[in-house]
Design a protein around this motif. Structure first.
Motif, PDB file in Angstrom:
ATOM      1  N   SER A   1       2.727 -41.011  -8.662  1.00 32.69           N
ATOM      2  CA  SER A   1       3.544 -42.243  -9.118  1.00 32.69           C
ATOM      3  C   SER A   1       4.644 -41.740  -9.886  1.00 32.69           C
TER       4      SER A   1
ATOM      5  N   ASP B   1      -2.078 -46.400 -12.477  1.00 31.05           N
ATOM      6  CA  ASP B   1      -1.601 -46.388 -11.014  1.00 31.05           C
ATOM      7  C   ASP B   1      -2.485 -47.662 -10.467  1.00 31.05           C
ATOM      8  N   GLN B   2      -3.600 -47.603 -10.719  1.00 29.64           N
ATOM      9  CA  GLN B   2      -4.390 -48.756 -10.177  1.00 29.64           C
ATOM     10  C   GLN B   2      -4.301 -50.121 -10.771  1.00 29.64           C
TER      11      GLN B   2
ATOM     12  N   LYS C   1      -1.097 -51.031 -11.189  1.00 26.50           N
ATOM     13  CA  LYS C   1       0.176 -51.113 -10.815  1.00 26.50           C
ATOM     14  C   LYS C   1       1.171 -51.335 -11.673  1.00 26.50           C
ATOM     15  N   LYS C   2       0.859 -50.677 -12.825  1.00 24.58           N
ATOM     16  CA  LYS C   2       1.843 -50.623 -13.946  1.00 24.58           C
ATOM     17  C   LYS C   2       2.660 -49.188 -14.067  1.00 24.58           C
ATOM     18  N   SER C   3       2.714 -48.165 -13.216  1.00 23.78           N
ATOM     19  CA  SER C   3       3.205 -46.902 -13.366  1.00 23.78           C
ATOM     20  C   SER C   3       4.729 -46.984 -13.895  1.00 23.78           C
TER      21      SER C   3
END
Length: 417
Positions: free
Chosen positions: A356, A280-281, A283-285
């Motif tokens: 997410s 999640d951090q 930004k690839k969820s």
């Protein structure tokens, strides 16, 4: 944070010191005559998700509401929380609280008995982690770990559908297609990772088929070489030989291996639910999917899991009353609980937090799992097993055979009991 996957070498002099300290009993609560707020020393686990800044912010909220208490982080560095506690106790300088320590019959004398605290029984997995009916550890939530995270783009390029990967044979076939498509099929790393990943894989199958296998091994009624573990060792070795795992990855740290997968250098990654916040951090969820570990038995299998963010109060704490109150806040205050759950991708009945699509996928796997397989209490392996297993699994990369590994694990286990 992986409490099942940290190892420590405890010197004989330290062990002797521990026995002496345990015999002394717990310290008195209060500030021992010192002016100002009581300082609680807390051993914490630092990971890519649980950073020093995270702990400082979380503990700061307690300090704001309790101006008579200050919380001091005790960092473990390159050693485990258990080793750090051992060092401090051997030096006659006990901390107050420790995170990521599992109670066993060998160490409970060092830990405060929390059984008489009414709130303890409602914390996750407290019964499963009891020792002789007494409760020494409380946790924020639970983790599941028999998960395979995958790169959706890599799967699309290789023409793979994760829903069709249910057996070990299908898992191996998928890796062959991924390698042919130009990917390293399965990401690993050094440190504690190889042994942990093997357990996440093999325990799902073996312990679903026989939940009491560890009890039987403790009673010398089961062995690694004559059980379901050997086929998993053979499968893992075959993947190494086929180049599905990069041998040089053993030189990576846990964090570096995680980054390599997130950067698309590999197609799959066996890891626990605590990996979700890192995705999640980054930004690839939406680029990463998850499916439950394939097995040679029932599918879906039980999920190998454990208590999440566990805390123990040190029996020799000089501020035991304040320490227990702080731990109570950590595992019962709704805001503190939700913060810790979200920070490490953990789960707890009755608590929700914004997650997410990947986190939702993990929750669905837990909802569909027939059980959570916990190695605690009578099902707790012998102390030091995770480190021994990790060493043996790494030896597969340097030429050891599955039979040699299984035999070595049996000999080691027998030598410890």
């Amino acid at each position: 944070m992986r409490q099942l996957w940290r190892r420590a070498s405890i010197a004989a002099v330290a062990a002797t010191a521990l026995i002496g300290l345990a015999a002394c009993g717990g310290g008195e609560s209060g500030s021992s005559g010192q002016p100002g707020p009581t300082t609680l020393r807390v051993i914490v686990n630092i990971t890519p998700n649980l950073t020093e800044a995270y702990w400082t912010e979380l503990f700061g909220k307690y300090e704001q509401a309790h101006p008579d208490v200050k919380v001091k982080l005790e960092l473990t560095g390159t050693i485990s929380a258990s080793a750090k506690l051992t060092q401090d106790l051997a030096a006659g300088d006990p901390p107050d609280i420790a995170q990521q320590i599992t109670p066993t019959k060998d160490n409970v004398s060092l830990l405060a008995d929390l059984t008489d605290q009414a709130w303890v029984k409602d914390t996750p997995l407290s019964e499963q982690y009891a020792i002789d009916g007494k409760r020494y550890v409380v946790g924020v939530g639970e983790q599941i770990q028999s998960l395979v995270f995958y790169n959706k783009a890599a799967f699309a390029k290789a023409g793979l559908d994760p829903a069709t990967i249910k057996t070990m044979e299908q898992f191996g076939a998928a890796m062959a297609k991924l390698k042919a498509a130009g990917f390293t099929p399965l990401q690993t790393a050094g440190q504690w990772v190889p042994g942990a990943q093997f357990s996440m894989m093999a325990d799902a199958g073996v312990l679903t088929a026989d939940p009491d296998w560890t009890v039987k091994r403790n009673d010398k009624q089961a062995t690694f070489k004559d059980s379901g573990y050997l086929p998993y060792l053979k499968a893992y070795k075959s993947w190494i030989d086929a180049g599905y795992l990069d041998k040089s990855a053993l030189g990576l740290t846990y964090a570096d291996g995680q980054t390599a997968f997130l950067n698309g250098k590999s197609a799959m990654y066996i890891m626990g639910s605590y990996f979700v916040p890192a995705v999640d951090q980054a930004k690839k969820s939406d680029q990463i999917g998850v499916f439950t570990m394939p097995t040679d038995g029932a599918y879906p299998s039980g999920q190998f899991g454990n208590i999440a963010s566990p805390y123990v109060v040190v029996n020799n704490s000089k501020h035991k009353t304040q320490a227990i109150e702080f731990v109570k806040w950590l595992v019962t205050d709704p805001a503190a609980v939700e913060s810790q759950l979200a920070s490490d991708g953990n789960l707890r009945k009755g608590f929700t937090y914004k997650t997410s699509s990947l986190g939702t996928g993990v929750q669905k796997i837990l909802d569909g799992a027939p059980s959570v397989l916990v190695k605690s209490g009578t099902h707790q392996p012998i102390e030091g097993f995770s480190g021994e297993l990790n060493t043996r699994i790494q030896s597969l990369f340097t030429g050891a055979s599955p039979e040699q590994v299984a035999d070595g694990l049996d000999k080691w286990w027998n030598s410890q009991s």
